[in-house]
Scaffold this motif. Structure first.
Motif, PDB file in Angstrom:
ATOM      1  N   TYR A 128      58.887 102.123 -31.601  1.00 36.92           N
ATOM      2  CA  TYR A 128      58.505 100.721 -31.680  1.00 36.92           C
ATOM      3  C   TYR A 128      59.706  99.785 -31.839  1.00 36.92           C
ATOM      4  O   TYR A 128      59.590  98.581 -31.611  1.00 36.92           O
ATOM      5  CB  TYR A 128      57.514 100.495 -32.830  1.00 36.92           C
TER       6      TYR A 128
ATOM      7  N   ASN B 102      43.979 104.893 -27.181  1.00 31.81           N
ATOM      8  CA  ASN B 102      45.062 103.951 -27.433  1.00 31.81           C
ATOM      9  C   ASN B 102      44.480 102.556 -27.474  1.00 31.81           C
ATOM     10  O   ASN B 102      44.153 101.979 -26.443  1.00 31.81           O
ATOM     11  CB  ASN B 102      46.151 104.067 -26.355  1.00 31.81           C
TER      12      ASN B 102
ATOM     13  N   ASP C 223      51.980 101.209 -35.607  1.00 34.18           N
ATOM     14  CA  ASP C 223      50.802 101.778 -34.955  1.00 34.18           C
ATOM     15  C   ASP C 223      50.073 102.799 -35.823  1.00 34.18           C
ATOM     16  O   ASP C 223      49.424 103.719 -35.304  1.00 34.18           O
ATOM     17  CB  ASP C 223      51.190 102.409 -33.614  1.00 34.18           C
TER      18      ASP C 223
ATOM     19  N   LYS D  53      55.393 104.070 -21.909  1.00 31.36           N
ATOM     20  CA  LYS D  53      55.428 104.781 -23.185  1.00 31.36           C
ATOM     21  C   LYS D  53      56.308 106.029 -23.078  1.00 31.36           C
ATOM     22  O   LYS D  53      57.073 106.344 -24.002  1.00 31.36           O
ATOM     23  CB  LYS D  53      54.018 105.171 -23.631  1.00 31.36           C
TER      24      LYS D  53
ATOM     25  N   ALA E 105      45.779  99.791 -28.055  1.00 28.54           N
ATOM     26  CA  ALA E 105      46.590  98.732 -27.465  1.00 28.54           C
ATOM     27  C   ALA E 105      46.252  98.521 -26.001  1.00 28.54           C
ATOM     28  O   ALA E 105      46.236  97.398 -25.498  1.00 28.54           O
ATOM     29  CB  ALA E 105      48.076  99.067 -27.616  1.00 28.54           C
TER      30      ALA E 105
ATOM     31  N   ASP F 113      54.022  98.411 -28.868  1.00 27.93           N
ATOM     32  CA  ASP F 113      52.950  98.617 -27.898  1.00 27.93           C
ATOM     33  C   ASP F 113      52.497  97.312 -27.256  1.00 27.93           C
ATOM     34  O   ASP F 113      52.170  97.270 -26.068  1.00 27.93           O
ATOM     35  CB  ASP F 113      51.748  99.302 -28.571  1.00 27.93           C
TER      36      ASP F 113
ATOM     37  N   GLU G 181      54.679 110.564 -32.226  1.00 32.78           N
ATOM     38  CA  GLU G 181      53.372 109.922 -32.143  1.00 32.78           C
ATOM     39  C   GLU G 181      52.298 110.866 -32.680  1.00 32.78           C
ATOM     40  O   GLU G 181      52.384 112.083 -32.553  1.00 32.78           O
ATOM     41  CB  GLU G 181      53.066 109.538 -30.696  1.00 32.78           C
TER      42      GLU G 181
END
Length: 623
Positions: free
Chosen positions: A573, A540, A305, A558, A542, A578, A287
């Motif tokens: 993902y 974030n 993302d 997560k 989301a 997400d 990430e």
């Protein structure tokens, strides 16, 4: 009970309904029709062939072949299908001979629903022999040609191997074909139809709009400093892609970003294959990684993302720009497309076209495509409206681009443009030599430099008549005049050094500007106006609307997802995106039945992960 597209969508992929034109495409292809699909990145193209492949396989029609241009994309899509409970495989150069043999045996024995191959492998005699055998047995269900714009010489990723895919139509009559791409103007679309023999295919053309992407183009001052501020102020900790034109520039930018505390990695074709593959692997699986890359990186990247795509050098056309910026925000959440653009970008792109080995007719088309991008960069009205118009789609102002959000102050640069063109004419008239943009600006602004005195340019009639204009303003005028063809570039070889360089020259279109028949309206330069700092993106996007308890569940989910993804050697993902984690966090399910119906949770994933998900979201769970 016979499977239907809707039952496959729900039971395997965990979605309740199709999006946009998906249903029409899926039903048409499932019934055996050919299709040409233009759908923006993130619009759900993969389901348009995966669902027909699954339905047709369960109807006894055999395996579907997916032509895919990138090994990394094959690996991730096959991994995602396995997670959903679908028998899928790939054949590519990453496999040993024994592994490839096993896949071929499974293909021949009917154990594979979707097989991913590169175009180069598909047209080999060995693989065509396998397809011939399947075809003779009635076990060839579908051909899906992904990234189909690669067939076109007008496209931005032309690959000659795609041209050979015309044999599918000739050799396997009756097997439906679906060709898919995210970006194609009318010229490229026509070439796709011709090159793949899809004259009788039904065309499904979706809206090209990506409303979640905010388009911003800024005047280039110090590209690295501007990029650094953009990432640190607006996208700290976010995944992103930065495009640069050269390999050297990629490595320099990546190193500087690393030194400033940004988790950046380089990617270009000149890196050792293991380094290139390792960096791409980290980008997909970790990430907050920023990939700094040439255009060698990106096609088929399926990471949802990516919160921003930045260009520090201008692409060569709108198709490339749109395809590259489309890698942001595939999950539908807010994302940004940011580009720094300057006079040197125009000069470099013009030079690359002029120095190319293509025929003049082809170069003329390339110049036209570049001009469309230059017009977008210089635009003072809605960026999105111009982008969509290029692809033949009418729209109104979007309210989500820099020009809509902060309408630029305009100034009339007609007088300055006339003085600039007059100065170019007089400087070249006085001297047999030719001069670049910097010297022309010095003369126009009346700068007393050694070079001006050396050539006696302080004596020409336009010396100093543009003293009221800043250097930035005059460069903006040059950009616009180049964009409209009222100013040209001419190659000159230095008598002293032998180096070839570009110099400004008048064109036939210069006359209308000189005579005041054309108005030159320009946005105020960054030097003349201060812009508001855009609001920073939430950490974030989301989960930004979740309450405290749901936020805690989302964070735990997560962390758990990251562990599972590492164990399976898959991007996170692929396990759950997400949006699915947000759905779980919001609903706070207490039983497996409660998980049923959350978007993205199909039967296989419910069976594989349901109990663990319920454990993770229990109060007091820490990961």
């Amino acid at each position: 009970m016979a499977p239907t597209p809707h039952s496959v969508l729900h039971d395997i992929f965990g979605y309740d309904s199709f999006r946009g034109p998906q249903q029409g495409i899926v039903e048409h292809v499932t019934a055996g029709g050919d299709a040409l699909v233009l759908m923006p990145t993130g619009g759900g193209k993969s389901l348009c062939y995966q669902i027909p492949a699954i339905v047709r396989q369960q109807q006894g029609l055999g395996c579907s072949i997916v032509v895919s241009p990138l090994i990394a994309l094959m690996h991730d899509q096959v991994g995602a299908l396995h997670e959903a409970g679908v028998d899928a495989a790939f054949l590519n150069s990453s496999q040993s001979y024994e592994q490839a043999q096993e896949v071929e045996w499974r293909l021949q024995s009917g154990q594979i629903t979707l097989l991913y191959v590169a175009p180069e492998r598909l047209v080999t005699p060995r693989f065509l022999g396998l397809l011939d055998a399947l075809y003779a047995q009635g076990q060839l269900a579908l051909f899906a040609i992904d990234e189909a714009h690669c067939v076109s010489q007008w496209g931005h990723d032309f690959r000659p191997e795609y041209r050979q895919l015309a044999l599918l139509h000739e050799r396997y009559a009756g097997v439906p074909r679906i060709a898919l791409t995210a970006t194609a103007d009318d010229l490229t679309r026509a070439d796709m139809v011709q090159g793949l023999h899809l004259q009788n295919a039904q065309q499904f053309i979706s809206s090209f709009d990506r409303p979640n992407i905010r388009y911003r183009i800024v005047e280039k001052k110090d590209a690295f400093a501007q990029l650094q501020r953009f990432i640190q102020h607006e996208h700290a900790g976010d995944a992103g892609v930065v495009y640069a034109q050269s390999r050297r520039r990629v490595e320099e930018l990546a190193e500087k970003l690393q030194q400033s505390g940004i988790h950046a990695l380089p990617y270009h074709a000149g890196l050792p294959p293991e380094v290139r593959a390792g960096n791409q692997h980290r980008f997909l699986r970790e990430e907050g990684v920023v990939m700094v890359a040439t255009i060698a990186f990106g096609m088929g990247i399926d990471k949802p993302d990516v919160r921003f795509v930045a260009h520090v050098d201008m692409p060569k056309n709108i198709e490339s720009y749109y395809q590259e910026t489309g890698r942001a925000g595939r999950d539908g959440l807010p994302a940004q497309a940011w580009m720094a653009y300057g006079l040197a970008d125009v000069v470099n792109q013009r030079r690359m076209i002029d120095e190319g080995e293509a025929e003049q007719a082809f170069k003329a088309i390339l110049r036209g495509k570049l001009d469309a991008l230059l017009a977008l960069a210089e635009a003072t009205d809605c960026r999105r409206q111009r982008l969509l118009a290029y692809f033949g789609e009418a729209s109104g102002p979007c309210g989500n681009c820099d020009n809509c959000l902060q309408p630029p102050a305009l100034w009339d640069g007609t007088d300055a443009a006339r003085k600039l063109l007059s100065t170019i004419y007089r400087v070249h008239q006085k001297s047999a030599l030719t001069f670049g943009a910097g010297h022309i600006i010095d003369v126009l602004r009346g700068k007393d430099s050694d070079k001006v005195r050396q050539y006696g340019h302080e004596s020409i009639s336009t010396f100093g008549v543009g003293a009221q204009y800043s250097e930035a303003q005059l460069k903006a005028i040059m950009r616009q005049l180049l964009a409209t063809g009222a100013l040209g570039l001419h190659k000159v070889t230095s008598e002293n050094s032998g180096h070839v360089f570009d110099t400004l020259t008048l064109t036939d279109a210069s006359r209308a500007v000189l005579q005041g028949q054309v108005q030159v309206l320009l946005r105020e330069s960054l030097a003349a106006t201060r812009t508001r700092r855009p609001k920073a993106t939430p950490a974030n996007v989301a989960a930004q609307d979740l309450g405290p308890d749901a936020q805690a569940r989302f964070i735990n989910l997560k962390a758990w997802r990251s562990e599972v993804a590492k164990a399976h050697d898959l991007p996170a993902y692929v396990i759950f995106n997400d949006a699915t984690l947000v759905g779980i966090a919001q609903r706070n399910p207490q039983t497996l039945a409660d998980l049923h119906g959350i978007s993205g949770i199909g039967a296989k994933k419910l069976e594989a992960y349901g109990a663990e998900v319920l454990r993770v979201i229990q109060p007091g769970t820490k990961l």
